[in-house]
Write a protein that holds these residues in place. Structure first.
Motif, PDB file in Angstrom:
ATOM      1  N   ALA A 138       0.828  -1.211   0.000  1.00 25.98           N
ATOM      2  CA  ALA A 138       0.000   0.000   0.000  1.00 25.98           C
ATOM      3  C   ALA A 138       0.860   1.258   0.000  1.00 25.98           C
ATOM      4  O   ALA A 138       0.515   2.265  -0.615  1.00 25.98           O
ATOM      5  CB  ALA A 138      -0.931  -0.007   1.212  1.00 25.98           C
ATOM      6  N   ALA A 139       1.995   1.169   0.692  1.00 24.15           N
ATOM      7  CA  ALA A 139       2.911   2.309   0.753  1.00 24.15           C
ATOM      8  C   ALA A 139       3.935   2.286  -0.372  1.00 24.15           C
ATOM      9  O   ALA A 139       4.737   3.216  -0.497  1.00 24.15           O
ATOM     10  CB  ALA A 139       3.634   2.315   2.096  1.00 24.15           C
ATOM     11  N   ALA A 140       3.912   1.202  -1.193  1.00 25.23           N
ATOM     12  CA  ALA A 140       4.907   1.007  -2.269  1.00 25.23           C
ATOM     13  C   ALA A 140       6.324   1.087  -1.705  1.00 25.23           C
ATOM     14  O   ALA A 140       7.232   1.665  -2.322  1.00 25.23           O
ATOM     15  CB  ALA A 140       4.693   2.018  -3.389  1.00 25.23           C
ATOM     16  N   TYR A 141       6.522   0.475  -0.509  1.00 27.08           N
ATOM     17  CA  TYR A 141       7.831   0.566   0.143  1.00 27.08           C
ATOM     18  C   TYR A 141       8.853  -0.352  -0.523  1.00 27.08           C
ATOM     19  O   TYR A 141       8.612  -1.545  -0.716  1.00 27.08           O
ATOM     20  CB  TYR A 141       7.743   0.197   1.623  1.00 27.08           C
ATOM     21  N   MET A 142       9.997   0.221  -0.862  1.00 26.88           N
ATOM     22  CA  MET A 142      11.154  -0.531  -1.336  1.00 26.88           C
ATOM     23  C   MET A 142      12.360  -0.069  -0.527  1.00 26.88           C
ATOM     24  O   MET A 142      12.533   1.134  -0.284  1.00 26.88           O
ATOM     25  CB  MET A 142      11.410  -0.285  -2.820  1.00 26.88           C
ATOM     26  N   ASN A 145      11.832  10.139  -0.960  1.00 20.17           N
ATOM     27  CA  ASN A 145      12.415  10.431  -2.262  1.00 20.17           C
ATOM     28  C   ASN A 145      12.249  11.911  -2.561  1.00 20.17           C
ATOM     29  O   ASN A 145      11.322  12.562  -2.078  1.00 20.17           O
ATOM     30  CB  ASN A 145      11.709   9.623  -3.357  1.00 20.17           C
ATOM     31  N   THR A 146      13.152  12.434  -3.375  1.00 24.18           N
ATOM     32  CA  THR A 146      13.052  13.805  -3.842  1.00 24.18           C
ATOM     33  C   THR A 146      13.201  13.833  -5.359  1.00 24.18           C
ATOM     34  O   THR A 146      13.945  13.029  -5.934  1.00 24.18           O
ATOM     35  CB  THR A 146      14.137  14.703  -3.203  1.00 24.18           C
ATOM     36  N   ASP A 147      12.518  14.770  -5.997  1.00 29.20           N
ATOM     37  CA  ASP A 147      12.634  14.937  -7.446  1.00 29.20           C
ATOM     38  C   ASP A 147      13.964  15.561  -7.847  1.00 29.20           C
ATOM     39  O   ASP A 147      14.285  15.633  -9.037  1.00 29.20           O
ATOM     40  CB  ASP A 147      11.487  15.809  -7.973  1.00 29.20           C
ATOM     41  N   LYS A 148      14.754  15.983  -6.874  1.00 25.71           N
ATOM     42  CA  LYS A 148      16.045  16.593  -7.180  1.00 25.71           C
ATOM     43  C   LYS A 148      17.159  15.572  -7.358  1.00 25.71           C
ATOM     44  O   LYS A 148      18.319  15.939  -7.583  1.00 25.71           O
ATOM     45  CB  LYS A 148      16.413  17.589  -6.074  1.00 25.71           C
ATOM     46  N   ALA A 149      16.822  14.289  -7.238  1.00 32.05           N
ATOM     47  CA  ALA A 149      17.773  13.204  -7.486  1.00 32.05           C
ATOM     48  C   ALA A 149      17.041  12.110  -8.263  1.00 32.05           C
ATOM     49  O   ALA A 149      15.801  12.070  -8.268  1.00 32.05           O
ATOM     50  CB  ALA A 149      18.322  12.668  -6.166  1.00 32.05           C
ATOM     51  N   PRO A 150      17.778  11.206  -8.923  1.00 37.48           N
ATOM     52  CA  PRO A 150      17.121  10.175  -9.741  1.00 37.48           C
ATOM     53  C   PRO A 150      16.228   9.262  -8.904  1.00 37.48           C
ATOM     54  O   PRO A 150      16.624   8.794  -7.836  1.00 37.48           O
ATOM     55  CB  PRO A 150      18.305   9.396 -10.335  1.00 37.48           C
ATOM     56  N   ARG A 151      15.029   9.015  -9.394  1.00 31.02           N
ATOM     57  CA  ARG A 151      14.093   8.108  -8.744  1.00 31.02           C
ATOM     58  C   ARG A 151      14.127   6.750  -9.422  1.00 31.02           C
ATOM     59  O   ARG A 151      14.493   6.625 -10.591  1.00 31.02           O
ATOM     60  CB  ARG A 151      12.672   8.663  -8.802  1.00 31.02           C
ATOM     61  N   SER A 152      13.697   5.724  -8.681  1.00 31.01           N
ATOM     62  CA  SER A 152      13.600   4.380  -9.229  1.00 31.01           C
ATOM     63  C   SER A 152      12.447   3.654  -8.558  1.00 31.01           C
ATOM     64  O   SER A 152      12.222   3.807  -7.350  1.00 31.01           O
ATOM     65  CB  SER A 152      14.893   3.593  -9.001  1.00 31.01           C
ATOM     66  N   ALA A 153      11.741   2.845  -9.343  1.00 25.80           N
ATOM     67  CA  ALA A 153      10.672   2.025  -8.774  1.00 25.80           C
ATOM     68  C   ALA A 153      11.228   0.865  -7.976  1.00 25.80           C
ATOM     69  O   ALA A 153      10.491   0.189  -7.251  1.00 25.80           O
ATOM     70  CB  ALA A 153       9.781   1.502  -9.897  1.00 25.80           C
ATOM     71  N   LEU A 154      12.540   0.641  -8.049  1.00 24.58           N
ATOM     72  CA  LEU A 154      13.157  -0.523  -7.416  1.00 24.58           C
ATOM     73  C   LEU A 154      13.817  -0.207  -6.077  1.00 24.58           C
ATOM     74  O   LEU A 154      14.257  -1.124  -5.386  1.00 24.58           O
ATOM     75  CB  LEU A 154      14.187  -1.139  -8.364  1.00 24.58           C
ATOM     76  N   HIS A 155      13.911   1.066  -5.739  1.00 29.34           N
ATOM     77  CA  HIS A 155      14.479   1.398  -4.435  1.00 29.34           C
ATOM     78  C   HIS A 155      14.021   2.767  -3.989  1.00 29.34           C
ATOM     79  O   HIS A 155      13.608   3.599  -4.804  1.00 29.34           O
ATOM     80  CB  HIS A 155      16.009   1.354  -4.465  1.00 29.34           C
ATOM     81  N   ALA A 172      20.627   5.201  -1.087  1.00 33.65           N
ATOM     82  CA  ALA A 172      20.813   4.247  -2.180  1.00 33.65           C
ATOM     83  C   ALA A 172      21.978   4.663  -3.075  1.00 33.65           C
ATOM     84  O   ALA A 172      22.345   5.843  -3.151  1.00 33.65           O
ATOM     85  CB  ALA A 172      19.533   4.160  -3.014  1.00 33.65           C
ATOM     86  N   GLY A 173      22.560   3.687  -3.779  1.00 30.80           N
ATOM     87  CA  GLY A 173      23.651   3.949  -4.700  1.00 30.80           C
ATOM     88  C   GLY A 173      23.260   4.985  -5.743  1.00 30.80           C
ATOM     89  O   GLY A 173      22.214   4.870  -6.383  1.00 30.80           O
ATOM     90  N   GLN A 174      24.113   5.987  -5.913  1.00 34.00           N
ATOM     91  CA  GLN A 174      23.845   7.077  -6.844  1.00 34.00           C
ATOM     92  C   GLN A 174      24.809   7.032  -8.022  1.00 34.00           C
ATOM     93  O   GLN A 174      26.030   7.038  -7.846  1.00 34.00           O
ATOM     94  CB  GLN A 174      23.956   8.430  -6.130  1.00 34.00           C
ATOM     95  N   LEU A 175      24.240   6.991  -9.229  1.00 33.30           N
ATOM     96  CA  LEU A 175      25.012   7.063 -10.465  1.00 33.30           C
ATOM     97  C   LEU A 175      25.005   8.504 -10.972  1.00 33.30           C
ATOM     98  O   LEU A 175      24.124   9.294 -10.597  1.00 33.30           O
ATOM     99  CB  LEU A 175      24.403   6.135 -11.514  1.00 33.30           C
ATOM    100  N   PRO A 176      25.951   8.861 -11.858  1.00 33.55           N
ATOM    101  CA  PRO A 176      26.016  10.241 -12.363  1.00 33.55           C
ATOM    102  C   PRO A 176      24.984  10.503 -13.453  1.00 33.55           C
ATOM    103  O   PRO A 176      25.308  10.775 -14.616  1.00 33.55           O
ATOM    104  CB  PRO A 176      27.447  10.341 -12.901  1.00 33.55           C
ATOM    105  N   VAL A 177      23.718  10.428 -13.069  1.00 34.50           N
ATOM    106  CA  VAL A 177      22.618  10.604 -14.014  1.00 34.50           C
ATOM    107  C   VAL A 177      22.279  12.088 -14.150  1.00 34.50           C
ATOM    108  O   VAL A 177      22.099  12.791 -13.152  1.00 34.50           O
ATOM    109  CB  VAL A 177      21.379   9.810 -13.545  1.00 34.50           C
TER     110      VAL A 177
END
Length: 421
Positions: free
Chosen positions: A245-249, A295-305, A318-323
Protein backbone atom coordinates in the motif's frame (compact mmCIF):
# COMPACT_ATOMS: atom_id res chain seq x y z
CA UNK A 1 19.82 18.26 11.44
CA UNK A 2 17.60 18.18 14.49
CA UNK A 3 18.57 16.49 17.72
CA UNK A 4 21.65 16.75 19.90
CA UNK A 5 23.49 13.45 19.42
CA UNK A 6 27.11 14.20 18.55
CA UNK A 7 29.07 12.33 15.89
CA UNK A 8 32.47 11.08 17.07
CA UNK A 9 35.15 10.97 14.33
CA UNK A 10 38.55 9.66 15.42
CA UNK A 11 41.96 8.57 14.11
CA UNK A 12 44.86 6.71 15.68
CA UNK A 13 48.52 6.73 14.70
CA UNK A 14 48.50 2.95 15.22
CA UNK A 15 46.70 2.53 11.88
CA UNK A 16 47.42 4.15 8.50
CA UNK A 17 46.56 7.84 8.17
CA UNK A 18 46.74 10.36 5.33
CA UNK A 19 45.90 7.80 2.63
CA UNK A 20 42.93 9.85 1.47
CA UNK A 21 40.18 12.22 2.59
CA UNK A 22 38.54 9.99 5.20
CA UNK A 23 38.41 9.38 8.94
CA UNK A 24 39.37 5.94 10.28
CA UNK A 25 36.41 5.64 12.64
CA UNK A 26 33.13 7.54 12.78
CA UNK A 27 30.71 6.68 15.58
CA UNK A 28 27.14 7.86 15.89
CA UNK A 29 24.60 6.62 18.40
CA UNK A 30 25.23 2.90 18.98
CA UNK A 31 27.26 2.06 15.86
CA UNK A 32 30.75 2.85 14.66
CA UNK A 33 31.85 2.74 11.01
CA UNK A 34 35.46 1.74 10.28
CA UNK A 35 36.99 2.96 7.01
CA UNK A 36 38.33 0.31 4.64
CA UNK A 37 41.78 -0.77 5.71
CA UNK A 38 44.48 -1.57 3.19
CA UNK A 39 47.49 -3.76 4.03
CA UNK A 40 49.55 -0.67 4.79
CA UNK A 41 52.21 -0.48 7.49
CA UNK A 42 51.19 2.52 9.64
CA UNK A 43 54.86 3.36 10.32
CA UNK A 44 55.95 3.54 6.67
CA UNK A 45 52.67 4.37 4.93
CA UNK A 46 53.46 1.71 2.34
CA UNK A 47 52.00 -1.68 1.44
CA UNK A 48 53.55 -4.51 3.40
CA UNK A 49 55.62 -7.01 1.49
CA UNK A 50 54.79 -10.69 1.39
CA UNK A 51 51.99 -12.96 0.29
CA UNK A 52 48.21 -12.64 0.63
CA UNK A 53 48.32 -13.92 4.21
CA UNK A 54 50.71 -11.13 5.18
CA UNK A 55 48.47 -8.54 3.55
CA UNK A 56 45.32 -9.97 5.16
CA UNK A 57 46.97 -9.95 8.58
CA UNK A 58 47.95 -6.31 8.15
CA UNK A 59 44.40 -5.29 7.20
CA UNK A 60 43.03 -7.01 10.27
CA UNK A 61 45.80 -5.63 12.49
CA UNK A 62 44.89 -2.14 11.31
CA UNK A 63 41.20 -2.73 12.08
CA UNK A 64 42.15 -4.10 15.49
CA UNK A 65 44.32 -1.06 16.21
CA UNK A 66 41.44 1.29 15.38
CA UNK A 67 38.96 -0.75 17.41
CA UNK A 68 41.25 -0.84 20.45
CA UNK A 69 42.11 2.87 20.15
CA UNK A 70 38.50 3.72 20.95
CA UNK A 71 38.19 1.30 23.86
CA UNK A 72 36.65 -1.65 22.01
CA UNK A 73 37.60 -5.25 21.22
CA UNK A 74 37.29 -7.34 18.08
CA UNK A 75 34.25 -9.12 19.50
CA UNK A 76 32.43 -5.78 19.14
CA UNK A 77 32.63 -6.08 15.34
CA UNK A 78 29.21 -6.87 13.85
CA UNK A 79 30.05 -6.85 10.12
CA UNK A 80 33.18 -7.25 7.95
CA UNK A 81 33.35 -6.73 4.20
CA UNK A 82 36.29 -8.38 2.51
CA UNK A 83 37.45 -7.23 -0.92
CA UNK A 84 39.88 -9.45 -2.82
CA UNK A 85 41.81 -8.91 -6.02
CA UNK A 86 41.65 -12.68 -6.61
CA UNK A 87 38.83 -14.82 -5.22
CA UNK A 88 41.21 -17.80 -5.23
CA UNK A 89 42.98 -16.14 -2.27
CA UNK A 90 39.96 -16.57 -0.01
CA UNK A 91 41.01 -19.86 1.58
CA UNK A 92 44.41 -18.41 2.55
CA UNK A 93 42.76 -15.26 3.89
CA UNK A 94 40.36 -17.34 5.98
CA UNK A 95 43.24 -18.97 7.85
CA UNK A 96 44.39 -15.53 8.97
CA UNK A 97 40.85 -14.31 9.61
CA UNK A 98 40.33 -17.06 12.20
CA UNK A 99 43.26 -15.70 14.21
CA UNK A 100 41.37 -12.45 14.82
CA UNK A 101 37.96 -14.06 15.42
CA UNK A 102 38.78 -17.32 17.26
CA UNK A 103 35.31 -17.85 18.75
CA UNK A 104 32.64 -15.28 17.85
CA UNK A 105 32.45 -14.39 14.14
CA UNK A 106 30.62 -11.32 12.80
CA UNK A 107 28.47 -11.24 9.68
CA UNK A 108 30.55 -11.06 6.52
CA UNK A 109 30.43 -10.24 2.82
CA UNK A 110 33.17 -11.41 0.43
CA UNK A 111 33.72 -10.41 -3.18
CA UNK A 112 36.49 -10.05 -5.72
CA UNK A 113 36.89 -6.64 -7.33
CA UNK A 114 38.73 -5.30 -10.37
CA UNK A 115 41.32 -3.27 -8.43
CA UNK A 116 42.09 -1.77 -5.04
CA UNK A 117 43.90 1.43 -4.05
CA UNK A 118 47.70 1.28 -4.06
CA UNK A 119 47.60 -2.01 -5.99
CA UNK A 120 46.69 -3.96 -2.84
CA UNK A 121 45.57 -7.57 -3.06
CA UNK A 122 43.03 -7.17 -0.26
CA UNK A 123 41.01 -4.57 1.65
CA UNK A 124 38.56 -4.86 4.57
CA UNK A 125 36.10 -2.55 6.27
CA UNK A 126 33.98 -3.09 9.37
CA UNK A 127 31.06 -1.94 11.49
CA UNK A 128 31.32 -2.20 15.25
CA UNK A 129 28.83 -1.95 18.08
CA UNK A 130 29.10 1.15 20.22
CA UNK A 131 27.51 0.45 23.57
CA UNK A 132 28.69 3.71 25.10
CA UNK A 133 26.81 5.61 22.42
CA UNK A 134 27.79 9.14 21.43
CA UNK A 135 27.18 12.23 23.53
CA UNK A 136 24.84 12.94 25.21
CA UNK A 137 23.82 9.30 25.27
CA UNK A 138 24.75 7.51 28.46
CA UNK A 139 26.76 4.28 28.30
CA UNK A 140 24.55 1.23 28.59
CA UNK A 141 25.20 -2.54 28.64
CA UNK A 142 23.67 -3.31 25.26
CA UNK A 143 23.95 -6.95 24.27
CA UNK A 144 24.92 -8.13 20.82
CA UNK A 145 22.70 -10.95 19.45
CA UNK A 146 24.46 -13.32 17.05
CA UNK A 147 22.16 -15.99 15.63
CA UNK A 148 21.97 -18.68 12.95
CA UNK A 149 19.14 -20.69 11.42
CA UNK A 150 19.56 -24.28 10.29
CA UNK A 151 17.30 -23.48 7.33
CA UNK A 152 19.87 -21.15 5.73
CA UNK A 153 23.54 -21.77 4.88
CA UNK A 154 25.85 -21.72 7.89
CA UNK A 155 29.61 -21.20 8.08
CA UNK A 156 32.25 -21.27 10.81
CA UNK A 157 33.56 -18.01 9.31
CA UNK A 158 30.50 -15.82 9.76
CA UNK A 159 27.24 -15.51 11.66
CA UNK A 160 24.05 -15.20 9.60
CA UNK A 161 22.62 -12.34 11.61
CA UNK A 162 24.14 -10.05 14.24
CA UNK A 163 21.81 -7.56 15.91
CA UNK A 164 22.87 -4.69 18.08
CA UNK A 165 20.65 -1.90 19.38
CA UNK A 166 18.04 -1.16 16.69
CA UNK A 167 19.86 -2.59 13.66
CA UNK A 168 20.59 -6.05 12.38
CA UNK A 169 23.20 -6.97 9.76
CA UNK A 170 22.61 -10.01 7.55
CA UNK A 171 25.63 -11.83 6.13
CA UNK A 172 25.88 -12.04 2.34
CA UNK A 173 23.71 -14.90 1.15
CA UNK A 174 24.92 -17.07 -1.71
CA UNK A 175 22.51 -19.12 -3.87
CA UNK A 176 23.24 -22.39 -2.09
CA UNK A 177 20.87 -25.34 -2.31
CA UNK A 178 20.36 -26.48 1.27
CA UNK A 179 19.85 -30.09 0.17
CA UNK A 180 23.21 -30.35 -1.62
CA UNK A 181 25.34 -27.59 -0.11
CA UNK A 182 26.18 -26.49 -3.65
CA UNK A 183 24.95 -23.71 -5.90
CA UNK A 184 21.29 -24.10 -6.81
CA UNK A 185 20.60 -25.51 -10.27
CA UNK A 186 19.58 -23.04 -12.96
CA UNK A 187 20.56 -19.59 -14.12
CA UNK A 188 20.56 -16.11 -12.71
CA UNK A 189 16.85 -16.03 -11.83
CA UNK A 190 17.08 -19.23 -9.81
CA UNK A 191 20.20 -17.97 -8.05
CA UNK A 192 18.67 -14.57 -7.25
CA UNK A 193 15.54 -16.20 -5.86
CA UNK A 194 17.62 -18.52 -3.69
CA UNK A 195 19.60 -15.61 -2.21
CA UNK A 196 16.38 -13.79 -1.35
CA UNK A 197 14.81 -16.94 0.11
CA UNK A 198 17.81 -17.34 2.39
CA UNK A 199 17.53 -13.74 3.57
CA UNK A 200 13.82 -14.22 4.21
CA UNK A 201 14.47 -17.47 6.08
CA UNK A 202 17.10 -15.86 8.30
CA UNK A 203 14.71 -13.03 9.12
CA UNK A 204 11.78 -15.34 9.81
CA UNK A 205 13.99 -17.32 12.20
CA UNK A 206 14.28 -14.21 14.36
CA UNK A 207 10.63 -13.17 13.89
CA UNK A 208 11.39 -10.24 11.56
CA UNK A 209 9.46 -9.63 8.32
CA UNK A 210 11.21 -9.00 5.00
CA UNK A 211 9.77 -5.49 4.89
CA UNK A 212 11.92 -4.52 7.89
CA UNK A 213 14.92 -4.44 5.53
CA UNK A 214 16.19 -0.88 5.06
CA UNK A 215 19.05 -1.53 2.61
CA UNK A 216 19.92 -4.35 0.19
CA UNK A 217 23.19 -4.68 -1.70
CA UNK A 218 23.22 -6.91 -4.77
CA UNK A 219 26.54 -8.23 -6.04
CA UNK A 220 26.52 -9.48 -9.65
CA UNK A 221 29.28 -10.96 -11.76
CA UNK A 222 27.52 -9.72 -14.91
CA UNK A 223 25.51 -6.49 -14.92
CA UNK A 224 23.65 -7.74 -17.98
CA UNK A 225 21.84 -10.04 -15.52
CA UNK A 226 20.33 -7.11 -13.60
CA UNK A 227 17.00 -7.03 -15.47
CA UNK A 228 16.48 -10.72 -14.71
CA UNK A 229 17.42 -10.17 -11.05
CA UNK A 230 15.01 -7.25 -10.84
CA UNK A 231 12.21 -9.43 -12.16
CA UNK A 232 12.79 -11.82 -9.26
CA UNK A 233 13.45 -9.02 -6.76
CA UNK A 234 10.00 -7.50 -7.29
CA UNK A 235 8.36 -10.80 -6.34
CA UNK A 236 9.90 -10.40 -2.86
CA UNK A 237 9.46 -6.63 -2.37
CA UNK A 238 7.11 -5.26 -1.20
CA UNK A 239 6.32 -8.28 0.98
CA UNK A 240 3.18 -7.31 2.89
CA UNK A 241 -0.14 -5.59 2.27
CA UNK A 242 1.00 -2.59 4.33
CA UNK A 243 4.26 -2.32 2.40
CA UNK A 244 2.46 -2.72 -0.92
CA UNK A 245 0.00 0.00 0.00
CA UNK A 246 2.91 2.31 0.75
CA UNK A 247 4.91 1.01 -2.27
CA UNK A 248 7.83 0.57 0.14
CA UNK A 249 11.15 -0.53 -1.34
CA UNK A 250 14.41 -0.58 0.64
CA UNK A 251 17.38 1.53 -0.36
CA UNK A 252 19.62 -0.46 -2.70
CA UNK A 253 23.05 -0.61 -4.30
CA UNK A 254 24.10 -2.85 -7.19
CA UNK A 255 27.79 -3.76 -7.46
CA UNK A 256 29.56 -5.63 -10.25
CA UNK A 257 31.91 -8.13 -8.66
CA UNK A 258 34.75 -9.69 -10.63
CA UNK A 259 33.98 -12.98 -8.89
CA UNK A 260 31.98 -14.32 -5.96
CA UNK A 261 32.59 -17.27 -3.63
CA UNK A 262 31.78 -20.71 -5.10
CA UNK A 263 31.57 -19.17 -8.57
CA UNK A 264 28.11 -17.77 -7.85
CA UNK A 265 26.50 -15.34 -10.29
CA UNK A 266 24.90 -13.28 -7.52
CA UNK A 267 24.88 -12.72 -3.76
CA UNK A 268 22.98 -10.30 -1.57
CA UNK A 269 23.34 -8.86 1.90
CA UNK A 270 21.02 -6.64 3.90
CA UNK A 271 20.67 -4.18 6.75
CA UNK A 272 17.51 -4.68 8.78
CA UNK A 273 15.62 -2.55 11.27
CA UNK A 274 15.38 -4.22 14.64
CA UNK A 275 12.53 -2.65 16.51
CA UNK A 276 12.75 -4.91 19.53
CA UNK A 277 16.35 -3.82 20.00
CA UNK A 278 18.82 -5.82 22.07
CA UNK A 279 18.83 -5.97 25.89
CA UNK A 280 18.33 -3.90 27.94
CA UNK A 281 16.08 -2.19 25.40
CA UNK A 282 12.44 -3.10 25.69
CA UNK A 283 10.85 -5.61 23.32
CA UNK A 284 7.52 -3.80 23.42
CA UNK A 285 9.09 -0.86 21.58
CA UNK A 286 9.35 -2.77 18.31
CA UNK A 287 5.85 -2.30 16.89
CA UNK A 288 5.91 1.46 17.44
CA UNK A 289 9.18 2.14 15.62
CA UNK A 290 8.78 3.65 12.17
CA UNK A 291 10.77 3.04 8.97
CA UNK A 292 10.79 6.27 6.99
CA UNK A 293 11.43 5.97 3.23
CA UNK A 294 11.67 9.20 1.26
CA UNK A 295 12.42 10.43 -2.26
CA UNK A 296 13.05 13.80 -3.84
CA UNK A 297 12.63 14.94 -7.45
CA UNK A 298 16.05 16.59 -7.18
CA UNK A 299 17.77 13.20 -7.49
CA UNK A 300 17.12 10.17 -9.74
CA UNK A 301 14.09 8.11 -8.74
CA UNK A 302 13.60 4.38 -9.23
CA UNK A 303 10.67 2.03 -8.77
CA UNK A 304 13.16 -0.52 -7.42
CA UNK A 305 14.48 1.40 -4.44
CA UNK A 306 13.90 4.33 -2.13
CA UNK A 307 16.52 7.06 -2.27
CA UNK A 308 16.69 7.30 1.50
CA UNK A 309 15.45 4.95 4.24
CA UNK A 310 15.73 6.10 7.85
CA UNK A 311 15.26 3.96 10.90
CA UNK A 312 16.13 4.87 14.46
CA UNK A 313 19.35 6.93 14.41
CA UNK A 314 20.61 6.04 10.91
CA UNK A 315 19.62 6.78 7.34
CA UNK A 316 20.71 4.69 4.33
CA UNK A 317 21.22 6.38 0.96
CA UNK A 318 20.81 4.25 -2.18
CA UNK A 319 23.65 3.95 -4.70
CA UNK A 320 23.85 7.08 -6.84
CA UNK A 321 25.01 7.06 -10.46
CA UNK A 322 26.02 10.24 -12.36
CA UNK A 323 22.62 10.60 -14.01
CA UNK A 324 21.76 13.89 -15.68
CA UNK A 325 18.29 14.74 -14.38
CA UNK A 326 17.47 16.67 -17.55
CA UNK A 327 18.03 13.66 -19.82
CA UNK A 328 17.74 10.69 -17.48
CA UNK A 329 21.02 9.38 -18.87
CA UNK A 330 24.57 9.13 -17.57
CA UNK A 331 26.16 12.56 -17.62
CA UNK A 332 28.51 13.11 -20.53
CA UNK A 333 31.85 14.17 -19.15
CA UNK A 334 35.04 13.16 -17.39
CA UNK A 335 35.46 11.48 -14.02
CA UNK A 336 35.48 14.82 -12.16
CA UNK A 337 32.14 15.84 -13.67
CA UNK A 338 30.60 12.44 -12.97
CA UNK A 339 31.88 12.48 -9.39
CA UNK A 340 30.36 15.91 -8.82
CA UNK A 341 27.06 14.68 -10.25
CA UNK A 342 26.93 11.67 -7.87
CA UNK A 343 27.79 13.83 -4.87
CA UNK A 344 25.26 16.46 -5.93
CA UNK A 345 22.57 13.75 -5.96
CA UNK A 346 23.59 12.62 -2.47
CA UNK A 347 23.62 16.24 -1.27
CA UNK A 348 20.15 16.80 -2.74
CA UNK A 349 18.79 13.72 -0.95
CA UNK A 350 20.47 14.69 2.32
CA UNK A 351 19.17 18.26 2.18
CA UNK A 352 15.66 17.14 1.17
CA UNK A 353 15.30 15.53 4.59
CA UNK A 354 16.71 18.45 6.56
CA UNK A 355 20.30 17.26 6.85
CA UNK A 356 23.74 18.44 5.75
CA UNK A 357 26.68 16.59 4.22
CA UNK A 358 28.51 16.65 7.56
CA UNK A 359 25.85 14.24 8.87
CA UNK A 360 27.23 11.47 6.64
CA UNK A 361 29.22 8.87 8.57
CA UNK A 362 30.26 6.49 5.77
CA UNK A 363 30.68 6.71 1.98
CA UNK A 364 31.26 3.79 -0.42
CA UNK A 365 32.82 4.57 -3.81
CA UNK A 366 32.97 2.22 -6.79
CA UNK A 367 35.15 3.26 -9.72
CA UNK A 368 35.48 1.96 -13.25
CA UNK A 369 39.20 2.78 -13.09
CA UNK A 370 41.21 2.89 -9.87
CA UNK A 371 43.61 5.38 -11.47
CA UNK A 372 40.79 7.94 -11.32
CA UNK A 373 40.95 8.07 -7.52
CA UNK A 374 43.13 11.19 -7.28
CA UNK A 375 40.74 13.09 -9.55
CA UNK A 376 37.78 11.83 -7.52
CA UNK A 377 39.43 12.95 -4.29
CA UNK A 378 39.91 16.48 -5.65
CA UNK A 379 36.14 16.77 -6.19
CA UNK A 380 35.18 14.78 -3.09
CA UNK A 381 37.10 17.13 -0.80
CA UNK A 382 34.97 20.05 -1.97
CA UNK A 383 31.86 18.32 -0.60
CA UNK A 384 33.61 17.45 2.69
CA UNK A 385 35.96 20.42 3.21
CA UNK A 386 36.42 20.01 6.96
CA UNK A 387 35.13 16.71 8.31
CA UNK A 388 35.57 13.52 6.25
CA UNK A 389 33.39 10.42 6.81
CA UNK A 390 34.75 6.89 6.97
CA UNK A 391 35.14 5.55 3.43
CA UNK A 392 35.61 2.45 1.27
CA UNK A 393 36.95 2.64 -2.30
CA UNK A 394 37.40 -0.08 -4.91
CA UNK A 395 37.26 -0.50 -8.67
CA UNK A 396 34.72 -2.69 -10.41
CA UNK A 397 34.78 -4.31 -13.82
CA UNK A 398 31.81 -2.27 -15.01
CA UNK A 399 29.14 0.17 -13.88
CA UNK A 400 25.61 0.55 -15.23
CA UNK A 401 25.24 2.44 -18.52
CA UNK A 402 29.00 2.90 -18.81
CA UNK A 403 29.26 5.20 -15.78
CA UNK A 404 32.70 5.90 -14.37
CA UNK A 405 31.64 6.08 -10.71
CA UNK A 406 28.89 5.20 -8.22
CA UNK A 407 28.52 6.25 -4.58
CA UNK A 408 26.26 5.35 -1.68
CA UNK A 409 26.25 6.57 1.90
CA UNK A 410 25.13 6.08 5.49
CA UNK A 411 23.96 9.15 7.35
CA UNK A 412 23.42 9.96 11.00
CA UNK A 413 19.83 10.72 11.97
CA UNK A 414 19.75 12.49 15.31
CA UNK A 415 16.03 13.25 15.16
CA UNK A 416 15.48 9.51 14.71
CA UNK A 417 12.19 7.97 13.68
CA UNK A 418 9.10 7.79 15.92
CA UNK A 419 8.67 7.17 18.75
CA UNK A 420 12.30 7.88 19.59
CA UNK A 421 13.42 11.42 20.33
Amino acid sequence: MSGTIIKSARNTSNAPQSLGPYTQSVAFSHYNNIAAQLPVDPHTGKLVGGDIKTQARQCLANIKAIVESIGHVMDDVVKVTLFLQDIADLEAVNTVYREFFPSYVPTRTVLAVAALPMGAAIEMDAIISNGEGTLPQAPCPLVKLARNSERAPQSPLYTQTVAFSHYNNIAAQLPIDMATGKLVSGGIKEQAAQCLRHIKTVLESIDVPLDDIVKVTIYLTNLADLDAVNEVYTTFFPDSAIARAAAYMPARSVIAASALPLGALVQMDAVVSHGDGTPPQLVEDRHNLVIRARNTDKAPRSALHSQSVAFSHYNHIAGQLPVDLATGKILTGCIKEQTAQCLTHIKSIVESIGHVMDDIVKVNIQLATIDDLDAVNAVYSRYFPDYQPARTVFAVRELPAGALIQLDAVMSNAESTPPQV
